[in-house]
Scaffold this motif. Structure first.
Motif, mmCIF file in Angstrom:
data_model
loop_
_atom_site.group_PDB
_atom_site.id
_atom_site.type_symbol
_atom_site.label_atom_id
_atom_site.label_comp_id
_atom_site.label_asym_id
_atom_site.label_seq_id
_atom_site.Cartn_x
_atom_site.Cartn_y
_atom_site.Cartn_z
ATOM 1 N N ASN A 1 0.754 -1.308 -0.135
ATOM 2 C CA ASN A 1 -0.050 0.174 -0.081
ATOM 3 C C ASN A 1 0.787 1.134 -0.046
ATOM 4 O O ASN A 1 0.364 2.233 -0.373
ATOM 5 N N TYR A 2 2.071 1.263 0.400
ATOM 6 C CA TYR A 2 2.914 2.426 0.563
ATOM 7 C C TYR A 2 3.161 3.068 -0.745
ATOM 8 O O TYR A 2 3.162 4.180 -0.852
ATOM 9 N N ILE A 3 3.400 2.250 -1.747
ATOM 10 C CA ILE A 3 3.667 2.760 -3.047
ATOM 11 C C ILE A 3 2.578 3.534 -3.413
ATOM 12 O O ILE A 3 2.613 4.469 -4.077
ATOM 13 N N ARG A 4 1.027 2.969 -3.270
ATOM 14 C CA ARG A 4 -0.086 3.655 -3.616
ATOM 15 C C ARG A 4 -0.442 4.895 -2.783
ATOM 16 O O ARG A 4 -0.566 5.883 -3.241
ATOM 17 N N TRP A 5 0.266 4.960 -1.705
ATOM 18 C CA TRP A 5 -0.031 6.406 -0.571
ATOM 19 C C TRP A 5 1.037 7.363 -1.457
ATOM 20 O O TRP A 5 0.661 8.263 -1.234
ATOM 21 N N PHE A 6 2.071 6.849 -1.754
ATOM 22 C CA PHE A 6 3.168 7.862 -2.358
ATOM 23 C C PHE A 6 2.404 8.315 -3.597
ATOM 24 O O PHE A 6 2.470 9.523 -3.778
ATOM 25 N N GLU A 7 1.715 7.523 -4.409
ATOM 26 C CA GLU A 7 1.248 8.481 -5.590
ATOM 27 C C GLU A 7 0.084 9.332 -5.077
ATOM 28 O O GLU A 7 -0.192 10.307 -5.857
ATOM 29 N N GLU A 8 -1.016 8.818 -4.100
ATOM 30 C CA GLU A 8 -1.754 9.621 -3.690
ATOM 31 C C GLU A 8 -1.173 11.127 -3.108
ATOM 32 O O GLU A 8 -1.777 12.159 -3.547
#
Length: 139
Positions: A24-31
């Protein structure tokens, strides 16, 4: 200066131990990256409508601590390098519940013509976009 992206983890993002799953952290970086661009008044929609796409060239993530369901996090985003054709972001995810840096990361991107799939220079083709990035990097 960008105030950071605030987020509460969702239950579905956890594993059986109630810890946020690493993916999930990569997604959070994108957000957070999308939020920064909106804060700069240059949202992805405007960039894409101009015929520009911004692919991810590389991404990294280093886990330093856990984030649990119920914690609150703040993701600080920094533009580390900007050349007019490429740029790099650095991320620092702070667990606001523990006041600890839980995760750090980076991502590298470039600007491509949506039509031709070729590298473009914002400085030459989109000076108004270039100025926004230049001004932010120079803060």
């Amino acid at each position: 200066m960008y105030p950071g992206y605030l987020r509460k983890p969702h239950y579905y993002e956890t594993d059986q131990m109630g810890i946020i799953h690493h993916s999930n952290y990569i997604r959070w970086f994108e957000e957070a990256r999308v939020d920064l661009l909106e804060w700069l008044k240059l949202p992805y929609q405007v960039i894409e409508e101009a015929g520009i796409i911004i692919p991810v060239l590389a991404v990294s993530c280093t886990y330093k601590g856990m984030v649990h369901y119920g914690d609150k996090v703040k993701i600080n985003v920094f533009v580390e390098n900007y050349t007019g054709t490429r740029f790099e972001f650095r991320y620092e995810l702070v667990n606001l519940t523990t006041n600890q840096v839980a995760t750090t990361g980076t991502s590298s991107h470039c600007f491509l013509s949506k039509e031709h799939q070729r590298l473009i220079s914002l400085k030459k083709k989109f000076p108004e976009f270039h100025e926004i990035f230049e001004n932010y990097v120079n803060l």
